[in-house]
Design a protein around this motif. Structure first.
Motif, PDB file in Angstrom:
ATOM      1  N   UNK A   3      21.333 -16.653  15.677  1.00  0.00           N
ATOM      2  CA  UNK A   3      21.907 -15.360  15.275  1.00  0.00           C
ATOM      3  C   UNK A   3      22.171 -14.446  16.466  1.00  0.00           C
ATOM      4  N   UNK A   4      21.218 -14.277  17.415  1.00  0.00           N
ATOM      5  CA  UNK A   4      21.542 -13.403  18.557  1.00  0.00           C
ATOM      6  C   UNK A   4      22.770 -13.867  19.351  1.00  0.00           C
ATOM      7  N   UNK A   5      22.929 -15.180  19.535  1.00  0.00           N
ATOM      8  CA  UNK A   5      24.096 -15.690  20.267  1.00  0.00           C
ATOM      9  C   UNK A   5      25.381 -15.433  19.504  1.00  0.00           C
ATOM     10  N   UNK A   6      25.318 -15.610  18.183  1.00  0.00           N
ATOM     11  CA  UNK A   6      26.504 -15.369  17.357  1.00  0.00           C
ATOM     12  C   UNK A   6      26.879 -13.887  17.383  1.00  0.00           C
ATOM     13  N   UNK A   7      25.879 -13.015  17.274  1.00  0.00           N
ATOM     14  CA  UNK A   7      26.153 -11.574  17.334  1.00  0.00           C
ATOM     15  C   UNK A   7      26.693 -11.178  18.697  1.00  0.00           C
ATOM     16  N   UNK A   8      26.131 -11.770  19.752  1.00  0.00           N
ATOM     17  CA  UNK A   8      26.589 -11.501  21.111  1.00  0.00           C
ATOM     18  C   UNK A   8      28.078 -11.832  21.219  1.00  0.00           C
ATOM     19  N   UNK A   9      28.458 -13.017  20.753  1.00  0.00           N
ATOM     20  CA  UNK A   9      29.868 -13.425  20.826  1.00  0.00           C
ATOM     21  C   UNK A   9      30.748 -12.509  19.974  1.00  0.00           C
ATOM     22  N   UNK A  10      30.297 -12.198  18.773  1.00  0.00           N
ATOM     23  CA  UNK A  10      31.073 -11.342  17.885  1.00  0.00           C
ATOM     24  C   UNK A  10      31.275  -9.951  18.484  1.00  0.00           C
ATOM     25  N   UNK A  11      30.192  -9.322  18.951  1.00  0.00           N
ATOM     26  CA  UNK A  11      30.298  -7.981  19.521  1.00  0.00           C
ATOM     27  C   UNK A  11      31.157  -7.975  20.779  1.00  0.00           C
ATOM     28  N   UNK A  12      31.039  -9.020  21.606  1.00  0.00           N
ATOM     29  CA  UNK A  12      31.850  -9.087  22.830  1.00  0.00           C
ATOM     30  C   UNK A  12      33.335  -9.137  22.498  1.00  0.00           C
ATOM     31  N   UNK A  13      33.714  -9.999  21.534  1.00  0.00           N
ATOM     32  CA  UNK A  13      35.131 -10.125  21.191  1.00  0.00           C
ATOM     33  C   UNK A  13      35.669  -8.849  20.568  1.00  0.00           C
ATOM     34  N   UNK A  14      34.885  -8.242  19.688  1.00  0.00           N
ATOM     35  CA  UNK A  14      35.341  -6.974  19.093  1.00  0.00           C
ATOM     36  C   UNK A  14      35.469  -5.918  20.194  1.00  0.00           C
ATOM     37  N   UNK A  15      34.486  -5.867  21.094  1.00  0.00           N
ATOM     38  CA  UNK A  15      34.500  -4.899  22.197  1.00  0.00           C
ATOM     39  C   UNK A  15      35.762  -5.070  23.047  1.00  0.00           C
ATOM     40  N   UNK A  76      22.045  -3.091  23.326  1.00  0.00           N
ATOM     41  CA  UNK A  76      20.796  -3.359  22.604  1.00  0.00           C
ATOM     42  C   UNK A  76      20.477  -4.848  22.595  1.00  0.00           C
ATOM     43  N   UNK A  77      21.478  -5.649  22.305  1.00  0.00           N
ATOM     44  CA  UNK A  77      21.274  -7.088  22.167  1.00  0.00           C
ATOM     45  C   UNK A  77      20.993  -7.755  23.515  1.00  0.00           C
ATOM     46  N   UNK A  78      21.820  -7.476  24.503  1.00  0.00           N
ATOM     47  CA  UNK A  78      21.736  -8.182  25.781  1.00  0.00           C
ATOM     48  C   UNK A  78      20.652  -7.604  26.695  1.00  0.00           C
ATOM     49  N   UNK A  79      20.582  -6.276  26.776  1.00  0.00           N
ATOM     50  CA  UNK A  79      19.666  -5.666  27.736  1.00  0.00           C
ATOM     51  C   UNK A  79      18.333  -5.273  27.120  1.00  0.00           C
TER      52      UNK A  79
END
Length: 197
Positions: A3-15, A76-79
């Motif tokens: 889940x954290x990796x999926x959220x990371x990818x999702x937030x990055x692409x939206x960003x 929040x997720x990465x740092x």
């Protein structure tokens, strides 16, 4: 994929996507709209501005909002949960909390500087800004023990917060007044055009 990796990818692409939307509109306003609007006759402005600007400003301000929101989610997720925030053993403490308050609350210092008489002297305001940014960077690294990567990304977060604040609380209100003036066939105040720009 966890889940954290999926959220990371999702937030990055939206960003990235909403960041392109935001900055693309900024370029549109500065390099396309402003030169064209200056050449339009009063009747043309009255027809074009009320139709074009609200639509373009809608995407501009929501691009800014979602770029900022997804940036904070990535922080929040990465740092904050990813373990790369600090160098060495020191972790969350008073220094780190104070520096995060500066990162996200520094917009009010920026706004005070650029709403003060100092803003009339661009060179002095720029020097003061650069000195303050340098102080923040040094304190993040030496006092709060942020990693180099955390210092870099939090400076970016501070700039992004200032930029998003400007979109919502300076540019958008000024543009609303300009659009209303043009709709009514009145010349907008010069100070509004400067603020919106």
């Amino acid at each position: 994929m966890d889940i954290p990796s999926a959220l990371n990818a999702l937030f990055r692409w939206i960003h990235i996507i909403v960041g392109i939307l935001w900055i693309g509109h900024l370029y549109f306003f500065n390099f396309v709209n402003t030169p064209i609007a200056a050449k339009l006759s009063g009747d043309a402005k009255k027809a074009v501005v009320p139709e074009l600007m609200p639509r373009a400003l809608f995407w501009f301000r929501w691009g800014a909002a979602w770029t900022w929101i997804t940036g904070v989610l990535l922080l929040m997720l990465v740092f904050y949960h990813g373990g790369i925030m600090f160098e060495g053993e020191q972790g969350w403490g008073l220094a780190a909390i104070v520096m995060l308050a500066v990162v996200f609350g520094g917009v009010f210092i920026y706004d005070a500087i650029y709403s003060s008489p100092l803003a009339g002297n661009v060179r002095a305001a720029t020097i003061v800004s650069f000195v303050l940014i340098a102080i923040v960077a040094v304190l993040m690294q030496s006092w709060a023990n942020f990693s180099f990567r955390a210092v870099s990304i939090h400076l970016g977060a501070m700039f992004g917060t200032i930029m998003a604040f400007n979109v919502w609380f300076r540019i958008w209100p000024a543009q609303q007044k300009i659009i209303t003036a043009v709709k009514n066939g009145e010349a907008p105040e010069a100070s509004l055009a400067a603020l919106a720009g």
